[in-house]
Design an enzyme around this catalytic site. Sequence first.
Site, PDB file in Angstrom:
ATOM      1  N   GLU A   1     -14.177  -4.896   5.199  1.00 18.22           N
ATOM      2  CA  GLU A   1     -12.820  -4.363   5.354  1.00 18.22           C
ATOM      3  C   GLU A   1     -11.849  -5.517   5.155  1.00 18.22           C
ATOM      4  O   GLU A   1     -12.171  -6.672   5.460  1.00 18.22           O
ATOM      5  CB  GLU A   1     -12.639  -3.727   6.747  1.00 18.22           C
ATOM      6  CG  GLU A   1     -11.238  -3.166   7.045  1.00 18.22           C
ATOM      7  CD  GLU A   1     -10.735  -2.122   6.040  1.00 18.22           C
ATOM      8  OE1 GLU A   1     -10.593  -2.445   4.830  1.00 18.22           O
ATOM      9  OE2 GLU A   1     -10.474  -0.989   6.465  1.00 18.22           O
TER      10      GLU A   1
ATOM     11  N   HIS B   1     -10.428   7.173   1.375  1.00 16.47           N
ATOM     12  CA  HIS B   1      -9.042   7.090   0.888  1.00 16.47           C
ATOM     13  C   HIS B   1      -8.939   5.957  -0.128  1.00 16.47           C
ATOM     14  O   HIS B   1      -9.748   5.018  -0.117  1.00 16.47           O
ATOM     15  CB  HIS B   1      -8.077   6.831   2.059  1.00 16.47           C
ATOM     16  CG  HIS B   1      -8.344   5.529   2.750  1.00 16.47           C
ATOM     17  ND1 HIS B   1      -9.302   5.385   3.723  1.00 16.47           N
ATOM     18  CD2 HIS B   1      -7.813   4.286   2.567  1.00 16.47           C
ATOM     19  CE1 HIS B   1      -9.342   4.133   4.122  1.00 16.47           C
ATOM     20  NE2 HIS B   1      -8.468   3.427   3.432  1.00 16.47           N
TER      21      HIS B   1
ATOM     22  N   CYS C   1      -2.232  -2.605   7.603  1.00 15.83           N
ATOM     23  CA  CYS C   1      -2.130  -3.574   6.506  1.00 15.83           C
ATOM     24  C   CYS C   1      -0.837  -4.379   6.512  1.00 15.83           C
ATOM     25  O   CYS C   1      -0.847  -5.555   6.145  1.00 15.83           O
ATOM     26  CB  CYS C   1      -2.375  -2.877   5.173  1.00 15.83           C
ATOM     27  SG  CYS C   1      -4.124  -2.418   5.015  1.00 15.83           S
TER      28      CYS C   1
ATOM     29  N   SER D   1     -15.240   1.084   5.467  1.00 18.95           N
ATOM     30  CA  SER D   1     -14.248   1.648   6.394  1.00 18.95           C
ATOM     31  C   SER D   1     -14.323   3.171   6.472  1.00 18.95           C
ATOM     32  O   SER D   1     -13.689   3.784   7.326  1.00 18.95           O
ATOM     33  CB  SER D   1     -12.829   1.221   5.988  1.00 18.95           C
ATOM     34  OG  SER D   1     -12.372   1.946   4.866  1.00 18.95           O
TER      35      SER D   1
ATOM     36  N   ASP E   1      -4.687  -0.724  -1.635  1.00 21.29           N
ATOM     37  CA  ASP E   1      -6.019  -0.550  -1.086  1.00 21.29           C
ATOM     38  C   ASP E   1      -6.862  -0.055  -2.268  1.00 21.29           C
ATOM     39  O   ASP E   1      -6.449   0.883  -2.969  1.00 21.29           O
ATOM     40  CB  ASP E   1      -5.924   0.535  -0.002  1.00 21.29           C
ATOM     41  CG  ASP E   1      -6.696   0.221   1.260  1.00 21.29           C
ATOM     42  OD1 ASP E   1      -7.054  -0.941   1.481  1.00 21.29           O
ATOM     43  OD2 ASP E   1      -6.933   1.168   2.042  1.00 21.29           O
TER      44      ASP E   1
ATOM     45  N   HIS F   1     -10.585   0.752  -2.772  1.00 14.93           N
ATOM     46  CA  HIS F   1     -11.939   0.861  -2.227  1.00 14.93           C
ATOM     47  C   HIS F   1     -12.948   1.438  -3.220  1.00 14.93           C
ATOM     48  O   HIS F   1     -12.606   2.349  -3.979  1.00 14.93           O
ATOM     49  CB  HIS F   1     -11.927   1.785  -1.004  1.00 14.93           C
ATOM     50  CG  HIS F   1     -11.100   1.302   0.147  1.00 14.93           C
ATOM     51  ND1 HIS F   1     -11.103   0.010   0.591  1.00 14.93           N
ATOM     52  CD2 HIS F   1     -10.244   1.972   0.976  1.00 14.93           C
ATOM     53  CE1 HIS F   1     -10.294  -0.096   1.640  1.00 14.93           C
ATOM     54  NE2 HIS F   1      -9.752   1.074   1.883  1.00 14.93           N
TER      55      HIS F   1
ATOM     56  N   ALA G   1       0.318   0.478   6.245  1.00 17.44           N
ATOM     57  CA  ALA G   1       0.884   1.035   7.455  1.00 17.44           C
ATOM     58  C   ALA G   1       1.258  -0.123   8.392  1.00 17.44           C
ATOM     59  O   ALA G   1       0.548  -1.107   8.466  1.00 17.44           O
ATOM     60  CB  ALA G   1      -0.151   1.942   8.143  1.00 17.44           C
TER      61      ALA G   1
ATOM     62  N   ASP H   1       0.779  -1.252   0.000  1.00 21.08           N
ATOM     63  CA  ASP H   1       0.000   0.000   0.000  1.00 21.08           C
ATOM     64  C   ASP H   1       0.810   1.301   0.000  1.00 21.08           C
ATOM     65  O   ASP H   1       0.453   2.244   0.733  1.00 21.08           O
ATOM     66  CB  ASP H   1      -0.974   0.004   1.188  1.00 21.08           C
ATOM     67  CG  ASP H   1      -2.004  -1.112   1.114  1.00 21.08           C
ATOM     68  OD1 ASP H   1      -1.920  -1.947   0.203  1.00 21.08           O
ATOM     69  OD2 ASP H   1      -2.885  -1.153   1.992  1.00 21.08           O
TER      70      ASP H   1
ATOM     71  N   LYS I   1      -6.883  -4.974  -3.088  1.00 23.13           N
ATOM     72  CA  LYS I   1      -7.602  -5.557  -1.955  1.00 23.13           C
ATOM     73  C   LYS I   1      -8.614  -4.576  -1.364  1.00 23.13           C
ATOM     74  O   LYS I   1      -8.567  -3.382  -1.676  1.00 23.13           O
ATOM     75  CB  LYS I   1      -6.609  -5.981  -0.870  1.00 23.13           C
ATOM     76  CG  LYS I   1      -5.858  -4.811  -0.285  1.00 23.13           C
ATOM     77  CD  LYS I   1      -4.901  -5.263   0.788  1.00 23.13           C
ATOM     78  CE  LYS I   1      -4.083  -4.115   1.293  1.00 23.13           C
ATOM     79  NZ  LYS I   1      -4.875  -3.045   1.914  1.00 23.13           N
TER      80      LYS I   1
HETATM   81  C1  VGL Z   1      -4.724   0.872   5.735  1.00 26.34           C
HETATM   82  C2  VGL Z   1      -6.105   2.067   7.130  1.00 26.34           C
HETATM   83  C3  VGL Z   1      -7.143   1.963   6.234  1.00 26.34           C
HETATM   84  C4  VGL Z   1      -3.365   0.311   5.458  1.00 26.34           C
HETATM   85  C5  VGL Z   1      -5.752   0.744   4.830  1.00 26.34           C
HETATM   86  O1  VGL Z   1      -2.996   0.151   4.271  1.00 26.34           O
HETATM   87  O2  VGL Z   1      -2.614   0.041   6.427  1.00 26.34           O
HETATM   88  N1  VGL Z   1      -4.909   1.524   6.886  1.00 26.34           N
HETATM   89  N2  VGL Z   1      -6.960   1.299   5.092  1.00 26.34           N
HETATM   90 ZN    ZN Z   2      -8.307   1.391   3.460  1.00 23.49          ZN
END
Ligand code: VGL
Ligand code: ZN
Length: 190
Positions: free
Chosen positions: A105, A73, A137, A63, A55, A57, A133, A13, A98
């Site tokens: 989620e 995001h 993830c 989420s 990510d 979405h 992060a 990510d 993903k």
């Molecule tokens: C993530 C918060 C929301 C990540 C993804 O990639 O760690 N964190 N969506």
């Molecule tokens: Zn996300």
Amino acid sequence: MELDKKSALIIVDVQRDFCPGGALPVPEGDKIIPALNEYIKRFKKKGLPIFATRDWHPEDHISFKPRGIWPPHCIKNTNGATFHPDLKLPKDVIIISKAYDRDKEAYSSFQDTELDKILREKGVKRLFIGGLATDYCVKNTILDALKHNYETYFLEDASKGIDAVKGDVEGAIKEMVEKGAKKITLKDIK
Ligand code: VGL
Ligand code: ZN
């Protein structure tokens, strides 16, 4: 340690929205890019597979506030969902999208994706995982990798976390290590 043919790199990510200036910035998220580029170089030199997860979405993802806890995001096909422009992904990078389901989620890159299947087809046994992060993830991807019995390395110098509550990142690293992940940095591999 020497990278062998059973190794693969998984970059989690590293998208614009998770970097400073994005919709859900990870503090200093972009600072890991030089280290990631060096990991990419080393894996590429040995002809080893490189994966980049994203990510991905829908615009009404579960989420997002108020259903979830995050600001919108990484909405698929928007600029914020693109990989950071400084990340030097090779042409043959394998992209894993993903968390594309509106009502589900998915922090782990293994959840509802082909990642495990592709790794198996390639005979991969060892995973080197870093990105954004650490406390979401990256952590969930590493814990799933361990559940799937991969020898799993956490790229300490190529990951950053959100740390919404101070100690989240430290706790995530502790949990990954307790469950069997090994911490490494560039100096540990050749
Ligand atoms: C993530 C918060 C929301 C990540 C993804 O990639 O760690 N964190 N969506
Ligand atoms: Zn996300």
